[in-house]
Design a protein around this motif. Structure first.
Motif, PDB file in Angstrom:
ATOM      1  N   PRO A  81      13.944  16.044  12.906  1.00  0.00           N
ATOM      2  CA  PRO A  81      13.828  16.070  11.449  1.00  0.00           C
ATOM      3  C   PRO A  81      13.667  17.475  10.867  1.00  0.00           C
ATOM      4  O   PRO A  81      13.923  17.679   9.684  1.00  0.00           O
ATOM      5  CB  PRO A  81      12.607  15.221  11.146  1.00  0.00           C
ATOM      6  CG  PRO A  81      12.028  14.796  12.427  1.00  0.00           C
ATOM      7  CD  PRO A  81      12.896  15.286  13.544  1.00  0.00           C
ATOM      8  N   SER A  82      13.285  18.446  11.675  1.00  0.00           N
ATOM      9  CA  SER A  82      13.201  19.809  11.153  1.00  0.00           C
ATOM     10  C   SER A  82      14.594  20.446  11.044  1.00  0.00           C
ATOM     11  O   SER A  82      14.786  21.431  10.346  1.00  0.00           O
ATOM     12  CB  SER A  82      12.300  20.677  12.034  1.00  0.00           C
ATOM     13  OG  SER A  82      12.906  20.901  13.295  1.00  0.00           O
ATOM     14  N   GLU A  83      15.576  19.851  11.737  1.00  0.00           N
ATOM     15  CA  GLU A  83      16.937  20.369  11.719  1.00  0.00           C
ATOM     16  C   GLU A  83      17.880  19.520  10.867  1.00  0.00           C
ATOM     17  O   GLU A  83      18.830  20.014  10.275  1.00  0.00           O
ATOM     18  CB  GLU A  83      17.480  20.442  13.150  1.00  0.00           C
ATOM     19  CG  GLU A  83      18.793  21.159  13.272  1.00  0.00           C
ATOM     20  CD  GLU A  83      19.171  21.415  14.721  1.00  0.00           C
ATOM     21  OE1 GLU A  83      20.371  21.558  14.973  1.00  0.00           O
ATOM     22  OE2 GLU A  83      18.281  21.474  15.598  1.00  0.00           O
ATOM     23  N   PHE A  84      17.604  18.215  10.799  1.00  0.00           N
ATOM     24  CA  PHE A  84      18.509  17.305  10.098  1.00  0.00           C
ATOM     25  C   PHE A  84      17.727  16.151   9.487  1.00  0.00           C
ATOM     26  O   PHE A  84      16.929  15.509  10.160  1.00  0.00           O
ATOM     27  CB  PHE A  84      19.539  16.748  11.100  1.00  0.00           C
ATOM     28  CG  PHE A  84      20.454  15.721  10.508  1.00  0.00           C
ATOM     29  CD1 PHE A  84      21.527  16.111   9.730  1.00  0.00           C
ATOM     30  CD2 PHE A  84      20.243  14.378  10.727  1.00  0.00           C
ATOM     31  CE1 PHE A  84      22.381  15.163   9.185  1.00  0.00           C
ATOM     32  CE2 PHE A  84      21.089  13.423  10.186  1.00  0.00           C
ATOM     33  CZ  PHE A  84      22.158  13.818   9.404  1.00  0.00           C
ATOM     34  N   LYS A  85      17.951  15.924   8.204  1.00  0.00           N
ATOM     35  CA  LYS A  85      17.336  14.799   7.511  1.00  0.00           C
ATOM     36  C   LYS A  85      18.435  13.932   6.927  1.00  0.00           C
ATOM     37  O   LYS A  85      19.364  14.439   6.314  1.00  0.00           O
ATOM     38  CB  LYS A  85      16.420  15.285   6.400  1.00  0.00           C
ATOM     39  CG  LYS A  85      15.182  15.998   6.906  1.00  0.00           C
ATOM     40  CD  LYS A  85      14.332  16.492   5.754  1.00  0.00           C
ATOM     41  CE  LYS A  85      13.048  17.130   6.201  1.00  0.00           C
ATOM     42  NZ  LYS A  85      13.144  18.261   7.057  1.00  0.00           N
ATOM     43  N   THR A  86      18.330  12.610   7.102  1.00  0.00           N
ATOM     44  CA  THR A  86      19.352  11.724   6.567  1.00  0.00           C
ATOM     45  C   THR A  86      19.252  11.603   5.055  1.00  0.00           C
ATOM     46  O   THR A  86      20.251  11.429   4.381  1.00  0.00           O
ATOM     47  CB  THR A  86      19.267  10.315   7.191  1.00  0.00           C
ATOM     48  OG1 THR A  86      17.954   9.811   7.010  1.00  0.00           O
ATOM     49  CG2 THR A  86      19.616  10.360   8.657  1.00  0.00           C
ATOM     50  N   GLU A  87      18.061  11.688   4.509  1.00  0.00           N
ATOM     51  CA  GLU A  87      17.864  11.648   3.064  1.00  0.00           C
ATOM     52  C   GLU A  87      16.739  12.600   2.710  1.00  0.00           C
ATOM     53  O   GLU A  87      15.743  12.679   3.405  1.00  0.00           O
ATOM     54  CB  GLU A  87      17.510  10.246   2.594  1.00  0.00           C
ATOM     55  CG  GLU A  87      18.636   9.254   2.771  1.00  0.00           C
ATOM     56  CD  GLU A  87      18.301   7.893   2.170  1.00  0.00           C
ATOM     57  OE1 GLU A  87      17.464   7.835   1.244  1.00  0.00           O
ATOM     58  OE2 GLU A  87      18.882   6.912   2.629  1.00  0.00           O
ATOM     59  N   VAL A  88      16.919  13.285   1.598  1.00  0.00           N
ATOM     60  CA  VAL A  88      15.899  14.203   1.118  1.00  0.00           C
ATOM     61  C   VAL A  88      15.538  13.785  -0.292  1.00  0.00           C
ATOM     62  O   VAL A  88      16.418  13.592  -1.137  1.00  0.00           O
ATOM     63  CB  VAL A  88      16.413  15.661   1.124  1.00  0.00           C
ATOM     64  CG1 VAL A  88      15.369  16.600   0.557  1.00  0.00           C
ATOM     65  CG2 VAL A  88      16.809  16.076   2.525  1.00  0.00           C
TER      66      VAL A  88
END
Length: 70
Positions: free
Chosen positions: A54-61
């Protein structure tokens, strides 16, 4: 990864789409399924981002609305 390797991985993903999903109308009507079947593999396999970190890729922000409230 050099540009040639990126092109190869992208072509594999396009071929997979053409073989498995091209005629599946339900895929494009389901945002979550489209993301899991097409977008995540692009980000993971072509761009080599760690989609499980999650520090590199988030599905929704979450975005704040115009009033400054979440």
């Amino acid at each position: 990864m050099d540009i040639q390797e990126i092109k190869i991985e992208l072509m594999k993903l396009i071929e997979k789409y053409n073989n498995q999903f091209k005629d599946d109308d339900t895929l494009m009507n389901n945002e979550k399924q489209a993301c899991q079947s097409l977008i995540i593999p692009l980000i993971r396999d072509v761009l080599h981002w760690n989609t499980e970190d999650p520090s590199e890729f988030k599905t929704e922000v979450s975005q704040e609305n115009s009033s400054g409230m979440s």
